[in-house]
Design a protein around this motif. Structure first.
Motif, PDB file in Angstrom:
ATOM      1  N   PHE A 190      -4.815   4.165   2.103  1.00 51.50           N
ATOM      2  CA  PHE A 190      -5.755   3.068   2.334  1.00 51.50           C
ATOM      3  C   PHE A 190      -6.662   3.313   3.533  1.00 51.50           C
ATOM      4  N   GLU A 191      -6.463   4.437   4.191  1.00 48.78           N
ATOM      5  CA  GLU A 191      -7.355   4.790   5.298  1.00 48.78           C
ATOM      6  C   GLU A 191      -7.914   6.176   5.017  1.00 48.78           C
ATOM      7  N   GLU A 193       0.368   9.833   3.298  1.00 46.36           N
ATOM      8  CA  GLU A 193       1.292   8.706   3.304  1.00 46.36           C
ATOM      9  C   GLU A 193       0.549   7.395   3.074  1.00 46.36           C
ATOM     10  N   ASN A 194      -0.648   7.370   3.603  1.00 47.14           N
ATOM     11  CA  ASN A 194      -1.380   6.113   3.549  1.00 47.14           C
ATOM     12  C   ASN A 194      -2.745   6.329   2.901  1.00 47.14           C
ATOM     13  N   MET A 200       7.272   1.678  -8.911  1.00 45.74           N
ATOM     14  CA  MET A 200       5.972   1.288  -9.461  1.00 45.74           C
ATOM     15  C   MET A 200       4.986   1.076  -8.310  1.00 45.74           C
ATOM     16  N   VAL A 201       3.836   1.683  -8.409  1.00 43.01           N
ATOM     17  CA  VAL A 201       2.855   1.537  -7.338  1.00 43.01           C
ATOM     18  C   VAL A 201       1.769   0.572  -7.768  1.00 43.01           C
ATOM     19  N   ASP A 205       8.430  -6.141  -7.324  1.00 43.20           N
ATOM     20  CA  ASP A 205       7.336  -5.361  -7.897  1.00 43.20           C
ATOM     21  C   ASP A 205       7.654  -3.874  -7.837  1.00 43.20           C
ATOM     22  N   LEU A 206       8.195  -3.445  -6.708  1.00 44.38           N
ATOM     23  CA  LEU A 206       8.477  -2.019  -6.551  1.00 44.38           C
ATOM     24  C   LEU A 206       9.611  -1.572  -7.475  1.00 44.38           C
ATOM     25  N   SER A 234      10.268  -2.713 -10.466  1.00 43.60           N
ATOM     26  CA  SER A 234       9.978  -2.688 -11.902  1.00 43.60           C
ATOM     27  C   SER A 234       9.118  -1.483 -12.259  1.00 43.60           C
ATOM     28  N   GLU A 235       9.224  -1.088 -13.487  1.00 47.79           N
ATOM     29  CA  GLU A 235       8.501   0.093 -13.944  1.00 47.79           C
ATOM     30  C   GLU A 235       7.019  -0.209 -14.158  1.00 47.79           C
ATOM     31  N   PHE A 274      -9.499   0.559   3.244  1.00 46.92           N
ATOM     32  CA  PHE A 274      -9.466  -0.155   1.968  1.00 46.92           C
ATOM     33  C   PHE A 274      -8.544  -1.360   2.045  1.00 46.92           C
ATOM     34  N   PRO A 275      -8.947  -2.466   1.448  1.00 46.14           N
ATOM     35  CA  PRO A 275      -8.071  -3.642   1.407  1.00 46.14           C
ATOM     36  C   PRO A 275      -6.993  -3.451   0.344  1.00 46.14           C
ATOM     37  N   THR A 276      -5.953  -4.241   0.404  1.00 45.50           N
ATOM     38  CA  THR A 276      -4.878  -4.074  -0.571  1.00 45.50           C
ATOM     39  C   THR A 276      -5.348  -4.446  -1.973  1.00 45.50           C
ATOM     40  N   ASP A 277      -6.392  -5.239  -2.058  1.00 49.51           N
ATOM     41  CA  ASP A 277      -6.829  -5.625  -3.401  1.00 49.51           C
ATOM     42  C   ASP A 277      -8.005  -4.781  -3.872  1.00 49.51           C
ATOM     43  N   PRO A 330      -9.812  -2.350  -6.121  1.00 48.84           N
ATOM     44  CA  PRO A 330     -11.266  -2.404  -5.999  1.00 48.84           C
ATOM     45  C   PRO A 330     -11.876  -3.804  -6.167  1.00 48.84           C
ATOM     46  N   MET A 331     -11.062  -4.836  -6.028  1.00 49.90           N
ATOM     47  CA  MET A 331     -11.646  -6.173  -6.164  1.00 49.90           C
ATOM     48  C   MET A 331     -12.471  -6.529  -4.928  1.00 49.90           C
ATOM     49  N   LEU A 389      -3.504   1.373  -5.197  1.00 49.05           N
ATOM     50  CA  LEU A 389      -3.099   2.727  -4.833  1.00 49.05           C
ATOM     51  C   LEU A 389      -3.415   3.699  -5.962  1.00 49.05           C
ATOM     52  N   LYS A 390      -3.149   3.257  -7.183  1.00 47.52           N
ATOM     53  CA  LYS A 390      -3.399   4.101  -8.347  1.00 47.52           C
ATOM     54  C   LYS A 390      -4.870   4.487  -8.414  1.00 47.52           C
ATOM     55  N   ARG A 391      -5.691   3.475  -8.222  1.00 46.48           N
ATOM     56  CA  ARG A 391      -7.106   3.760  -8.352  1.00 46.48           C
ATOM     57  C   ARG A 391      -7.582   4.658  -7.221  1.00 46.48           C
ATOM     58  N   ARG A 415     -11.940 -13.613  -8.122  1.00 43.25           N
ATOM     59  CA  ARG A 415     -12.910 -13.557  -7.038  1.00 43.25           C
ATOM     60  C   ARG A 415     -14.285 -13.986  -7.488  1.00 43.25           C
ATOM     61  N   ARG A 458       0.819  -1.213   0.000  1.00 45.73           N
ATOM     62  CA  ARG A 458       0.000   0.000   0.000  1.00 45.73           C
ATOM     63  C   ARG A 458       0.847   1.254   0.000  1.00 45.73           C
ATOM     64  N   TRP A 492     -10.245  -9.682 -11.138  1.00 47.98           N
ATOM     65  CA  TRP A 492     -11.636  -9.751 -10.701  1.00 47.98           C
ATOM     66  C   TRP A 492     -12.160 -11.179 -10.834  1.00 47.98           C
ATOM     67  N   CYS A 539      -9.924  -0.085 -13.168  1.00 40.81           N
ATOM     68  CA  CYS A 539      -8.808   0.689 -12.626  1.00 40.81           C
ATOM     69  C   CYS A 539      -8.938   2.164 -12.924  1.00 40.81           C
TER      70      CYS A 539
END
Lengths: 618, 169
Positions: free
Chosen positions: B35-36, B32-33, B1-2, A200-201, A203-204, B60-63, B65-66, B6-8, A337, A131, A334, A296
């Motif tokens: 997700f809250e 900073e965060n 890379m985020v 992951d962090l 990579s671009e 928010f969960p890490t996944d 908007p799933m 986070l992007k959404r 799930r 996160r 998605w 997204c």
């Protein structure tokens, strides 16, 4: 406030300890007697235990400061929640080992709890990496050093308990050994996840397969844990008694493992579906809709022509059967799930066959009007001369006869298209409603006559035969009946699909057994209104003559069709209904038979509608 | 890379700050965060909650908007669909697997198409029109059904409390 209270309590504990020790020293004046006095007196021991507890807490705080800095509220909440469960489990364990109860024993459990807490915190912290946008060097250093320390502790304690068990026989040490082994698996999981997050962090681009690797990490470590718990329980049951205190964590571990397995299965299926079933969205399709991926909230760009090898990159967009377009990667996560369209919730797995059928789908609609209650609209091929029936509809290979005709229509070679082989085999021939699926593409066949808008195709007689009400009312009824016929066609399609399934299992015998029963059922239902049938077959004849020759041209030569002329087609009707019993194989009869029966049924429905009192008799 | 979550979240934050819907203010607790989040919801007009400003938290969960976020009222609430501890019980916050009340069709569940804005708007409309059939707070459901006057009074008190006004006498 809470901080103040903690400070006061710590101070009080220190003061108490000091007073107890000083008091003992004042009484005994010597080191050894003082110690003996302190350990013999229960109140003194209680105070000392309390002091030890305070020390442990302080140490914990110090370590937390060093390795974690400030805890987030969520982390604190998790820690407290898990600690309560762990304390409860520990108390249960105490009851089992009450014989071994001693300060050393309590200390060992405290150390275990202490280390467990750090494992949990580390787990949370590493999860948080996903996160947090910024990962500092200090963060990495903290995580790695703590991982090393925890791993060292775990291995050390496992080793100790192993040696103790070897030298002194089974004891509580067994429990500790297993607990630490399980903690070691946690360290392993955390480490693997940490590495994955780090990659992951670095990579671009978003790392598509990370989720999959995470799932596999969960699966493997979950499996290790389940194995450990099973061994532990088995051994404990054998040498001691059932380890009640480990039921809860064991259950949780099993559930987690089960979830990991099902996650893997679902995600594999999702990926497979993604790659095989759903077509890539084209640039035009993207342009025609809002080109934002609703999952997204980012643009979907049409993949460049040279980007072909990057199958799983974000550039690839997929179109679902319902027409909604998403990024392939978003859709995949998605589908792990849920297997529905995010926008309209169309069940994707149930609609799996849809995307394959389009080659045929467009065909039925024009033909369907012909299936209406009016016999004249029957497609000509329904009434093949009796001698044709055999070669055409008998065994599976011949059942494909219509196939060449579809390919002749010019769109594809017989063997290249994937869909026809699936759908063409014998399933259809026996079922009248499905026949037209093959027919329409024939180049020379006149399209089935559309339903006359004014019902001029009906003679006045026919209209009058339907109770002779005013024409408008009858027309309304017919309208309604056409809807019914549509529904029935749908039902027939379904039946046909069931049959496809049955035959896909390669059981020819099943088909032969099943079909006649289907036919007889129909016969019973439809045997009442004979009159309508005869009037129907008349008009059918006309239809046949008009289109018969063209249809025969399309069927490949070997079946003997080219020779059959329009005249033979003319006579086709009578035999087709009467010759049913003559044909050797029962399945052959069904096309004509069921066809006829269906017509009767429709005719009956028609008459039922127009004369409700008669309908009740049936 | 985020990460995509986070992007959404950042995209939604931007969207919410650029065109904030009426009666809703929302954003991460600190930058900073992401997700809250905390959100302020204005009590909808012409309802018992009219005029109140209610504080909620979104986790928010890490996944995302799933999976849906967890939402909780920080301000005291008395409402048929809000648990006494502040958790909100509305269907779009439930992932299709779970159904605490056993009445929801999957069509009204969480899906990535939903957004923070939609959640907050749904909560607003839930304040306006409680659904007593899925009572998260049984007392509130009962009062809402049987003694609307009392319920309105209770709501009025909460509105005043949310505005830091002394309770009406």
């Amino acid at each position: 406030m809470i901080k103040m209270r903690g400070l006061v309590l710590t101070g009080a504990s220190f003061a108490l300890t000091m007073s107890v020790v000083v008091n003992a020293w004042m009484q005994k004046k010597q080191f050894y007697p003082t110690v003996v006095y302190l350990t013999k007196s229960s109140p003194c021991m209680a105070v000392l235990y309390l002091q030890a507890f305070v020390f442990v807490l302080l140490l914990g705080k110090l370590m937390r400061k060093i390795f974690f800095g400030q805890l987030r509220p969520a982390e604190t909440e998790h820690l407290i929640e898990k600690s309560w469960y762990a304390v409860t489990d520990t108390c249960l364990a105490f009851t089992m080992f009450r014989d071994d109860f001693s300060p050393v024993f309590v200390a060992a459990f405290t150390i275990l709890l202490f280390l467990k807490a750090f494992h949990w915190l580390l787990e949370d912290r590493v999860d948080f990496m996903e996160r947090s946008p910024v990962i500092t060097f200090v963060f990495k250093l903290r995580v790695l050093s703590l991982l090393a320390i925890l791993l060292f502790c775990d291995v050390f304690f496992v080793k100790t308990s192993y040696q103790t068990t070897l030298t002194k026989g089974a004891s509580v040490q067994l429990v500790f050994g297993f607990e630490y082994a399980i903690l070691a698996t946690i360290v392993l999981t955390v480490f693997l996840k940490y590495v994955l997050h780090l990659i992951d962090l670095q990579s671009e681009n978003p790392w598509e397969n990370k989720a999959v690797y995470m799932l596999y990490v969960e699966l493997v470590t979950g499996f290790c844990r389940v194995l450990l718990y099973i061994c532990f329980t088995a051994i404990m049951v054998k040498i001691h008694t059932f380890p009640l205190f480990s039921i809860r964590p064991m259950y949780l571990t099993m559930r987690q493992f089960k979830k990991a397995v099902s996650d893997i299965i679902l995600s594999r299926r999702a990926i497979r579906n993604m790659n095989t079933l759903y077509p890539d969205a084209t640039a035009e399709e993207l342009a025609s809709t809002d080109s934002t991926c609703i999952i997204c909230r980012e643009e979907m760009n049409a993949p460049a022509a040279d980007a072909q090898p990057m199958q799983n990159a974000t550039g690839v967009n997929k179109k679902l059967p319902c027409g909604h377009i998403f990024h392939a990667s978003c859709l995949r996560s998605w589908f792990q799930r849920q297997q529905t369209c995010p926008t309209c919730r169309l069940d994707i797995l149930q609609n799996q066959t849809r995307p394959q059928t389009p080659p045929q789908r467009p065909a039925p609609p024009p033909a369907q009007p012909g299936q209406g209650p009016y016999p004249p609209m029957y497609p000509p091929m329904y009434m093949p001369p009796p001698n044709m029936q055999h070669p055409m509809f008998q065994p599976p290979q011949n059942g494909q006869a219509p196939n060449p005709s579809t390919s002749e229509s010019g769109n594809s070679a017989p063997s290249t298209s994937t869909a026809p082989p699936v759908f063409s085999p014998p399933p259809m021939p026996p079922i009248p409603g499905t026949g037209p699926m093959f027919m329409p593409p024939m180049p020379f066949m006149p399209p089935p006559p559309p339903i006359p808008p004014n019902f001029e195709g009906l003679s006045e007689d026919q209209v009058r035969s339907m109770e002779g009400h005013e024409r408008r009312a009858v027309e309304m009824r017919i309208e309604c009946l056409r809807n019914i016929s549509l529904l029935m066609d749908a039902a027939f399609h379904q039946v046909q699909q069931y049959i496809t399934v049955v035959q896909a299992q390669g059981d020819a015998g099943l088909r032969i057994n099943a079909m006649p029963s289907f036919a007889t059922q129909q016969q019973q239902q439809g045997s009442s209104s004979q009159a309508d049938v005869t009037s129907g077959s008349h008009t059918n004849e006309k239809q046949d003559t008009s289109s018969g020759p063209t249809s025969t041209e399309d069927v490949p030569g070997p079946s003997g069709l080219p020779q059959t002329s329009a005249e033979t087609n003319d006579t086709a009707d009578a035999p087709s209904s009467s010759s049913t019993s003559n044909n050797g194989c029962e399945t052959d009869d069904i096309p004509a038979d069921a066809n006829e029966l269906r017509r009767r049924r429709l005719a009956k429905l028609l008459s039922d509608k127009s004369s409700p009192d008669h309908g009740k008799d049936d | 890379m985020v990460g995509s979550a986070l992007k959404r979240l950042m995209a939604e934050y931007k969207q919410l700050s650029l065109n904030p819907p009426e009666g809703i203010v929302a954003g991460p607790v600190n930058e900073e965060n992401f997700f809250e989040w905390e959100a302020l919801i204005l009590g909808p007009a012409e309802t018992p909650f009219d005029g109140g400003v209610f504080k909620t938290s979104l986790l928010f969960p890490t996944d995302y908007p799933m999976s849906p976020p967890k939402m909780r009222f920080i301000s005291d609430m008395f409402h048929p669909n809000i648990y006494p501890d502040g958790r909100v019980c509305i269907s779009i916050l439930h992932s299709p697997g779970d159904d605490p009340m056993g009445y929801e069709t999957s069509a009204e569940r969480w899906s990535p198409v939903q957004s923070i804005e939609k959640i907050l708007l749904s909560v607003m409309s839930m304040l306006a029109e409680p659904n007593p059939e899925s009572g998260a707070n049984v007392d509130a459901s009962k009062m809402w059904r049987d003694d609307r006057e009392q319920f309105d009074k209770q709501a009025e008190r909460l509105v005043r409390k949310s505005l830091d006004l002394p309770p009406d006498l």
